[in-house]
Design a protein around this motif. Structure first.
Motif, PDB file in Angstrom:
ATOM      1  N   PHE A   1       0.829  -1.210   0.000  1.00  0.00           N
ATOM      2  CA  PHE A   1       0.000   0.000   0.000  1.00  0.00           C
ATOM      3  C   PHE A   1       0.859   1.256   0.000  1.00  0.00           C
ATOM      4  O   PHE A   1       0.523   2.254  -0.629  1.00  0.00           O
ATOM      5  CB  PHE A   1      -1.002  -0.023   1.155  1.00  0.00           C
TER       6      PHE A   1
ATOM      7  N   THR B   1      -2.061   5.833   2.246  1.00  0.00           N
ATOM      8  CA  THR B   1      -1.877   5.507   3.652  1.00  0.00           C
ATOM      9  C   THR B   1      -2.901   4.438   4.016  1.00  0.00           C
ATOM     10  O   THR B   1      -4.102   4.680   3.958  1.00  0.00           O
ATOM     11  CB  THR B   1      -2.115   6.764   4.519  1.00  0.00           C
ATOM     12  N   ALA B   2      -2.404   3.246   4.332  1.00  0.00           N
ATOM     13  CA  ALA B   2      -3.309   2.164   4.707  1.00  0.00           C
ATOM     14  C   ALA B   2      -2.924   1.676   6.099  1.00  0.00           C
ATOM     15  O   ALA B   2      -1.748   1.455   6.391  1.00  0.00           O
ATOM     16  CB  ALA B   2      -3.227   1.018   3.705  1.00  0.00           C
TER      17      ALA B   2
ATOM     18  N   PHE C   1      -6.873  -4.027   5.964  1.00  0.00           N
ATOM     19  CA  PHE C   1      -6.049  -2.863   5.659  1.00  0.00           C
ATOM     20  C   PHE C   1      -6.975  -1.807   5.092  1.00  0.00           C
ATOM     21  O   PHE C   1      -7.693  -2.038   4.118  1.00  0.00           O
ATOM     22  CB  PHE C   1      -4.921  -3.234   4.689  1.00  0.00           C
ATOM     23  N   ILE C   2      -6.955  -0.647   5.756  1.00  0.00           N
ATOM     24  CA  ILE C   2      -7.925   0.398   5.454  1.00  0.00           C
ATOM     25  C   ILE C   2      -7.208   1.619   4.893  1.00  0.00           C
ATOM     26  O   ILE C   2      -6.295   2.164   5.534  1.00  0.00           O
ATOM     27  CB  ILE C   2      -8.647   0.833   6.757  1.00  0.00           C
ATOM     28  N   ILE C   3      -7.604   2.026   3.693  1.00  0.00           N
ATOM     29  CA  ILE C   3      -7.086   3.272   3.129  1.00  0.00           C
ATOM     30  C   ILE C   3      -7.886   4.434   3.704  1.00  0.00           C
ATOM     31  O   ILE C   3      -9.124   4.412   3.683  1.00  0.00           O
ATOM     32  CB  ILE C   3      -7.205   3.280   1.583  1.00  0.00           C
TER      33      ILE C   3
ATOM     34  N   GLY D   1     -12.626   5.429   6.127  1.00  0.00           N
ATOM     35  CA  GLY D   1     -11.695   4.565   5.412  1.00  0.00           C
ATOM     36  C   GLY D   1     -12.387   3.579   4.487  1.00  0.00           C
ATOM     37  O   GLY D   1     -13.616   3.430   4.506  1.00  0.00           O
TER      38      GLY D   1
ATOM     39  N   GLU E   1     -11.866  -0.402   3.027  1.00  0.00           N
ATOM     40  CA  GLU E   1     -11.133  -1.654   3.162  1.00  0.00           C
ATOM     41  C   GLU E   1     -10.595  -2.064   1.795  1.00  0.00           C
ATOM     42  O   GLU E   1     -11.346  -2.190   0.833  1.00  0.00           O
ATOM     43  CB  GLU E   1     -12.067  -2.754   3.692  1.00  0.00           C
TER      44      GLU E   1
ATOM     45  N   VAL F   1      -8.974  -1.315  -5.327  1.00  0.00           N
ATOM     46  CA  VAL F   1      -7.891  -0.412  -4.942  1.00  0.00           C
ATOM     47  C   VAL F   1      -7.911   0.843  -5.821  1.00  0.00           C
ATOM     48  O   VAL F   1      -7.693   1.955  -5.327  1.00  0.00           O
ATOM     49  CB  VAL F   1      -6.522  -1.125  -5.056  1.00  0.00           C
TER      50      VAL F   1
END
Lengths: 449, 449
Positions: A185, A191-192, A210-212, A280, A282, A323
């Protein structure tokens, strides 16, 4: 690429059907086209971004020791009967009968098939650890597909599967993916934050999402501010060494999605000045689920003592087609997309302000050629559109740097560079432009850090 | 790649179900695994070959001016009703109903969808010519899938579609693909001859098949011997120039498959000494079919005179999952596969004759590192197997060059290079090995010719 020979159907009007900004921008910038409900074509510009995202994911999977293969999109129902999920999965599974009335399905995930491959070939603990992954199209027949490719029915997924002799080794495999995801990422330019997650229908014992972070994200997240600044594990991280300290460092600070958050714990663990309450999306999910599939499917190896051992497994997903819109949600402005350099469809665009003017054409052609020779992935707007339309297209499609070439500047031997992200413009001698762009772009590729 | 950390399940026994040599070798060399009738996983080694084949196809498509995008695997039945093919296609089309009982299908080809994309965005003759292509999984529900991935149900296909204002321009588009295909197969390391073909169910006016010559090929072919030696158009071929002379040159000599051959014409046109009667495998097929799809689907543009013109189309296919076994049919021996360098999963393999021996390990590691630094795609057999097993694996999986490192040779500062294709072995000083290999491999990549 010369724009006059490319296929870039940008839309000036805002598509009505799109509810979120990434969907609107992906349609406007000519990245995607809906073919049916929840099913999209990736038009040339979008396809380039998707492939750059895919390549970064693959590079970081490979670096961590995972091995790429490719399983088919369709699967036999029999495999899913072995795990018990054929009946359990519900209507999101697209069920198909072939011409011989055999039950098949369009794979929504591949735990069963990879376990079948594993048990066919791997017989000894000596062949462990093993992590196999593929990047393949999946289908989930969502009741309400929406938000463009953020929640589509047909979607691309990188799914990795780890096989280990016991829980302790499996946790090490989990750590390798945890670190690979942090690096992935980072390299994707976002930023994740890893957040402890519910294991959901895949089941299991240990799981992180993992969360952006993006203002327009789908769900609320709560975390410690220091997570946003934490250094990413370096390119020379030893994946065969002990990664537990890295994971411990990242998981020591509070981070949770709204589904998992305990506001009391959040407030107790995080000083007020460090509390981040944000939104955020996912984009990745990793699971350790022990013997959930290996036990019913009899995936065993001979252990060091000669006894049969049921292997411990984990699975690790990132959806490239999700993504791409997530990056846009995190990085755009009024004028359009702002691509991070590492995934930009082109790193720079040469804007010829006056196509047809001999000087402007010659200088633009030369700079375009020099950019290519310098290894810059360049687009050349050689169309007959006016300067205003060219600027607005370049802004909309989000190319990180615009190299602006026109008769007036050329008279004094100068061109302009516009930084898409900051709007900053710099005037410089023609001869200095390519080296300046190369210097700006190279470090942002993030392929050496 | 270190073999000890790789997933390469080679089989010593010959699989009974495989009727043809490529299928047997693909199973034995751990390239593929059958998941269901006509549906295969590409295991890591096979996946590498498939991706190298795909990359070469894409590079040559791009060079010719075609533009890559990606359409989904599933399609709405409505599109196929517009062209009339939904009912006409028969049982090879895999028909699917989603949760809302909408009719869908797994695309066997994409004429309808690409025509739909075209008519949505392209309105003017100024945007022509246009050639859009994708590389995507397709499904044809063959009544008798067989021969491994040579005739599988789920298969990968590169399909390109050209759009032009009139027949004359469409023929130019056809010529571009004709030349791109010559270059593509040359770079794939095989001899492929274009032969006039029947247009079949796609329909149309002009069509060529590209046939790889292989003793074990599926059908008989008849051609002039000079076609086998004809020089391939060079890398700097101007695709915007006149390609008609190249096509005329290639099509001036007799060449036909058994379906199309006229033995009288063959004998009349080709002197006896030049008559080649051989076997071949179809790996590419190009069509010009005018307005067959554009007319019913109303794909029109405004012409120079302001009038609506129905565009002329062609389609151009190569199946990478079929090309891989075809290459093997054309290039193998008793011991296994002999990959052309350009598609080999690895270009060289370092065979450490005595893993565990300090000198042999150190020299092998060093050479493996140096090969990587020299840009050679290298495998390192660092397993604990005996020398005989290592040789037989290296031969079976067909790596073009073996760099053989053992304690005995090292005592006199020497290693051996074995050429997989010829069996030739050369002994040379350790310090000269990497440069020698680089020199052997580089020209055979065919990426500069």
């Amino acid at each position: 690429m010369r724009l006059s020979r490319y296929f870039l159907p940008v839309l000036r009007e805002v598509p009505k059907e799109a509810e979120i900004v990434s969907h609107r921008l992906m349609l406007r910038a000519g990245l995607i086209r809906q073919q049916a409900s929840g099913m999209y074509s990736w038009l040339p510009l979008g396809y380039r971004v998707l492939m750059k995202v895919k390549a970064i994911i693959e590079q970081e999977q490979d670096r961590s020791g995972a091995i790429e293969l490719l399983m088919p999109t369709l699967q036999s129902a029999d495999l899913w009967r072995e795990s018990g999920r054929y009946d359990a999965y519900g209507k999101e599974m697209l069920r198909i009968k072939d011409r011989n009335e055999r039950d098949m399905l369009y794979g929504p995930t591949n735990e069963e098939m990879i376990t079948d491959i594993f048990r066919t070939y791997v017989k000894s603990y000596k062949d462990l650890p093993l992590n196999l992954y593929h990047v393949q199209w999946k289908f989930r027949d969502e009741i309400r597909p929406r938000f463009g490719t953020m929640r589509s029915r047909e979607f691309l997924m990188k799914d990795a599967y780890s096989f280990d002799l016991d829980e302790a080794s499996a946790v090490k495999a989990y750590h390798r993916m945890f670190v690979a995801y942090l690096r992935t990422f980072y390299r994707l330019g976002v930023t994740a934050i890893p957040m402890r997650a519910d294991t959901g229908p895949i089941g299991g014992d240990l799981s992180h999402e993992f969360i952006i972070l993006a203002d327009t994200g789908e769900s609320a997240v709560f975390c410690h501010a220091d997570l946003l600044e934490k250094p990413i594990p370096a390119i020379d991280t030893d994946y065969r060494g002990d990664l537990a300290p890295i994971v411990a460092d990242w998981t020591s600070l509070y981070a949770a999605t709204e589904e998992m958050v305990d506001m009391g714990a959040f407030e107790a663990e995080v000083p007020e000045a460090k509390r981040v309450s944000a939104r955020g999306i996912e984009v990745g999910h990793i699971f350790y689920f022990g013997t959930k599939y290996s036990a019913p499917m009899k995936a065993t190896v001979t252990g060091p003592d000669g006894k049969e051992v049921t292997v411990h497994m984990g699975s690790y997903g990132i959806g490239p087609t999700r993504v791409v819109p997530a990056i846009i949600e995190a990085s755009h402005d009024e004028a359009g997309i702002i691509w991070p350099v590492s995934v930009a469809p082109f790193e720079a665009v040469v804007i010829n302000l006056k196509s047809g003017d001999a000087d402007s054409d010659a200088a633009s052609e030369k700079l375009y050629g020099e950019l290519q020779n310098a290894g810059v992935d360049a687009l050349y707007d050689d169309t007959e559109q006016g300067a205003g339309a060219k600027f607005s297209t370049a802004d909309l499609i989000g190319i990180p740097y615009q190299l602006i070439v026109g008769p007036r500047g050329l008279k004094s031997g100068e061109v302009e560079i516009k930084h898409r992200k900051t709007g900053e413009r710099e005037t410089l001698p023609v001869a200095a432009a390519v080296e300046r762009l190369r210097g700006l772009i190279e470090p942002q590729r993030r392929n050496k850090v």
